[in-house]
Write a protein that holds these residues in place. Structure first.
Motif, PDB file in Angstrom:
ATOM      1  N   THR A 105     -15.525  18.909  43.854  1.00  0.00           N
ATOM      2  CA  THR A 105     -14.594  19.641  42.989  1.00  0.00           C
ATOM      3  C   THR A 105     -13.811  20.669  43.803  1.00  0.00           C
ATOM      4  O   THR A 105     -12.592  20.795  43.644  1.00  0.00           O
ATOM      5  CB  THR A 105     -15.360  20.333  41.841  1.00  0.00           C
ATOM      6  N   ALA A 106     -14.492  21.394  44.687  1.00  0.00           N
ATOM      7  CA  ALA A 106     -13.809  22.394  45.519  1.00  0.00           C
ATOM      8  C   ALA A 106     -12.803  21.731  46.457  1.00  0.00           C
ATOM      9  O   ALA A 106     -11.663  22.202  46.591  1.00  0.00           O
ATOM     10  CB  ALA A 106     -14.827  23.187  46.321  1.00  0.00           C
ATOM     11  N   LEU A 107     -13.202  20.639  47.091  1.00  0.00           N
ATOM     12  CA  LEU A 107     -12.302  19.956  48.030  1.00  0.00           C
ATOM     13  C   LEU A 107     -11.088  19.372  47.312  1.00  0.00           C
ATOM     14  O   LEU A 107      -9.947  19.535  47.765  1.00  0.00           O
ATOM     15  CB  LEU A 107     -13.061  18.868  48.781  1.00  0.00           C
ATOM     16  N   LEU A 108     -11.314  18.687  46.209  1.00  0.00           N
ATOM     17  CA  LEU A 108     -10.203  18.066  45.492  1.00  0.00           C
ATOM     18  C   LEU A 108      -9.306  19.112  44.838  1.00  0.00           C
ATOM     19  O   LEU A 108      -8.077  18.964  44.822  1.00  0.00           O
ATOM     20  CB  LEU A 108     -10.729  17.084  44.446  1.00  0.00           C
ATOM     21  N   GLY A 109      -9.902  20.181  44.317  1.00  0.00           N
ATOM     22  CA  GLY A 109      -9.093  21.237  43.706  1.00  0.00           C
ATOM     23  C   GLY A 109      -8.176  21.929  44.702  1.00  0.00           C
ATOM     24  O   GLY A 109      -7.013  22.199  44.399  1.00  0.00           O
ATOM     25  N   THR A 110      -8.693  22.202  45.885  1.00  0.00           N
ATOM     26  CA  THR A 110      -7.836  22.825  46.902  1.00  0.00           C
ATOM     27  C   THR A 110      -6.798  21.834  47.428  1.00  0.00           C
ATOM     28  O   THR A 110      -5.678  22.227  47.756  1.00  0.00           O
ATOM     29  CB  THR A 110      -8.672  23.396  48.064  1.00  0.00           C
ATOM     30  N   GLU A 111      -7.147  20.550  47.482  1.00  0.00           N
ATOM     31  CA  GLU A 111      -6.158  19.534  47.872  1.00  0.00           C
ATOM     32  C   GLU A 111      -5.017  19.458  46.862  1.00  0.00           C
ATOM     33  O   GLU A 111      -3.864  19.262  47.241  1.00  0.00           O
ATOM     34  CB  GLU A 111      -6.822  18.156  47.995  1.00  0.00           C
ATOM     35  N   ILE A 112      -5.344  19.609  45.587  1.00  0.00           N
ATOM     36  CA  ILE A 112      -4.295  19.620  44.561  1.00  0.00           C
ATOM     37  C   ILE A 112      -3.336  20.774  44.822  1.00  0.00           C
ATOM     38  O   ILE A 112      -2.110  20.598  44.789  1.00  0.00           O
ATOM     39  CB  ILE A 112      -4.908  19.730  43.145  1.00  0.00           C
ATOM     40  N   LEU A 113      -3.872  21.958  45.085  1.00  0.00           N
ATOM     41  CA  LEU A 113      -3.013  23.108  45.364  1.00  0.00           C
ATOM     42  C   LEU A 113      -2.126  22.861  46.584  1.00  0.00           C
ATOM     43  O   LEU A 113      -0.929  23.157  46.564  1.00  0.00           O
ATOM     44  CB  LEU A 113      -3.859  24.367  45.588  1.00  0.00           C
ATOM     45  N   LEU A 114      -2.708  22.313  47.638  1.00  0.00           N
ATOM     46  CA  LEU A 114      -1.920  22.038  48.845  1.00  0.00           C
ATOM     47  C   LEU A 114      -0.858  20.979  48.584  1.00  0.00           C
ATOM     48  O   LEU A 114       0.266  21.083  49.082  1.00  0.00           O
ATOM     49  CB  LEU A 114      -2.836  21.605  49.988  1.00  0.00           C
ATOM     50  N   ASN A 115      -1.189  19.957  47.793  1.00  0.00           N
ATOM     51  CA  ASN A 115      -0.201  18.927  47.467  1.00  0.00           C
ATOM     52  C   ASN A 115       0.954  19.501  46.661  1.00  0.00           C
ATOM     53  O   ASN A 115       2.107  19.094  46.839  1.00  0.00           O
ATOM     54  CB  ASN A 115      -0.848  17.772  46.700  1.00  0.00           C
ATOM     55  N   LEU A 116       0.667  20.448  45.780  1.00  0.00           N
ATOM     56  CA  LEU A 116       1.735  21.083  45.015  1.00  0.00           C
ATOM     57  C   LEU A 116       2.625  21.951  45.907  1.00  0.00           C
ATOM     58  O   LEU A 116       3.816  22.107  45.629  1.00  0.00           O
ATOM     59  CB  LEU A 116       1.143  21.909  43.872  1.00  0.00           C
ATOM     60  N   ILE A 117       2.065  22.503  46.978  1.00  0.00           N
ATOM     61  CA  ILE A 117       2.869  23.259  47.938  1.00  0.00           C
ATOM     62  C   ILE A 117       3.691  22.311  48.813  1.00  0.00           C
ATOM     63  O   ILE A 117       4.840  22.594  49.158  1.00  0.00           O
ATOM     64  CB  ILE A 117       1.970  24.160  48.811  1.00  0.00           C
ATOM     65  N   VAL A 118       3.105  21.165  49.148  1.00  0.00           N
ATOM     66  CA  VAL A 118       3.759  20.196  50.038  1.00  0.00           C
ATOM     67  C   VAL A 118       4.918  19.471  49.355  1.00  0.00           C
ATOM     68  O   VAL A 118       5.902  19.117  50.010  1.00  0.00           O
ATOM     69  CB  VAL A 118       2.715  19.178  50.566  1.00  0.00           C
ATOM     70  N   ALA A 119       4.841  19.261  48.059  1.00  0.00           N
ATOM     71  CA  ALA A 119       5.859  18.471  47.350  1.00  0.00           C
ATOM     72  C   ALA A 119       7.288  18.970  47.599  1.00  0.00           C
ATOM     73  O   ALA A 119       8.163  18.170  47.960  1.00  0.00           O
ATOM     74  CB  ALA A 119       5.537  18.412  45.865  1.00  0.00           C
ATOM     75  N   PRO A 120       7.583  20.277  47.446  1.00  0.00           N
ATOM     76  CA  PRO A 120       8.953  20.720  47.719  1.00  0.00           C
ATOM     77  C   PRO A 120       9.359  20.538  49.187  1.00  0.00           C
ATOM     78  O   PRO A 120      10.524  20.268  49.480  1.00  0.00           O
ATOM     79  CB  PRO A 120       8.952  22.202  47.342  1.00  0.00           C
ATOM     80  N   LEU A 121       8.392  20.677  50.090  1.00  0.00           N
ATOM     81  CA  LEU A 121       8.716  20.479  51.510  1.00  0.00           C
ATOM     82  C   LEU A 121       9.094  19.023  51.783  1.00  0.00           C
ATOM     83  O   LEU A 121      10.041  18.748  52.536  1.00  0.00           O
ATOM     84  CB  LEU A 121       7.529  20.884  52.386  1.00  0.00           C
ATOM     85  N   LEU A 122       8.363  18.085  51.185  1.00  0.00           N
ATOM     86  CA  LEU A 122       8.702  16.678  51.362  1.00  0.00           C
ATOM     87  C   LEU A 122      10.063  16.352  50.756  1.00  0.00           C
ATOM     88  O   LEU A 122      10.837  15.579  51.333  1.00  0.00           O
ATOM     89  CB  LEU A 122       7.624  15.785  50.749  1.00  0.00           C
ATOM     90  N   LEU A 123      10.349  16.939  49.606  1.00  0.00           N
ATOM     91  CA  LEU A 123      11.679  16.750  49.014  1.00  0.00           C
ATOM     92  C   LEU A 123      12.757  17.313  49.932  1.00  0.00           C
ATOM     93  O   LEU A 123      13.815  16.695  50.118  1.00  0.00           O
ATOM     94  CB  LEU A 123      11.749  17.427  47.645  1.00  0.00           C
TER      95      LEU A 123
END
Length: 191
Positions: A105-123
């Motif tokens: 849960t901790a690993l996946l939850g923090t990955e979700i946060l990082l993915n939400l930060i990465v999305a605008p950068l990829l765009l």
């Protein structure tokens, strides 16, 4: 009178749900900043399944920025399954399998946060850059977030496995390269 009570009840329920989600996000932020560990999360299979579903949904959303839907779907299922199996195997080898739900849960939850930060950068990279010369700033920030993700996962694993932070990070660096190699063998990743 009925409508007032009806909406009052559901309004209060929505408020408490939003408050719980806000507190959960803050726990994941604290884990990412090394203020808390996976032991601070409840050992709840229900929470784990919600986070797992969110991980797949957010991962699919982010991967679709650069990949086709079928490619993104395959990648997110491959990465998620491999990640969870890796964590399960590590915890099992050290005799801490009872910590799997909290750790995952901790690993996946923090990955979700990082993915939400990465999305605008990829765009940003997709919109501004071309294959010959990608924009420097978003590519640099993207690389920093990858290193931060390794750092967070190393921290979480070091707490879950009762290892030193350095060993946890080394384990995650090894996993990152092995996972990347397997992914490139199985999927033709567009770069």
């Amino acid at each position: 009178m009925f409508w007032r009570r009806f909406f009052g009840y559901y309004g209060a329920l929505a408020f408490w749900k939003a408050r719980i989600v806000h507190r959960l996000i803050l726990v994941f932020v604290d884990i990412a900043l090394h203020r808390r560990g996976p032991e601070d999360l409840p050992s709840s299979q229900f929470l784990f399944l919600i986070i797992l579903g969110s991980y797949f949904f957010v991962g699919l959303f982010v991967l679709q920025i650069r990949e086709s839907f079928s490619q993104a779907l395959g990648l997110v299922f491959f990465d998620g399954t491999l990640y969870l199996f890796f964590v399960w195997a590590l915890l099992g080898m050290r005799g801490y399998l009872s910590r799997f739900v909290q750790t995952a849960t901790a690993l996946l939850g923090t990955e979700i946060l990082l993915n939400l930060i990465v999305a605008p950068l990829l765009l940003w990279i997709e919109i501004i850059g071309d294959a010959a010369s990608p924009p420097i700033l978003p590519a640099l920030l993207f690389s920093l977030i990858i290193f931060w993700g390794i750092d967070i996962a190393g921290f979480v694993l070091s707490r879950a496995l009762q290892l030193t932070y350095f060993v946890g990070v080394l384990v995650m660096i090894g996993y990152f390269f092995a996972s990347f190699s397997l992914r490139s063998l199985l999927f033709s990743v567009a770069s």
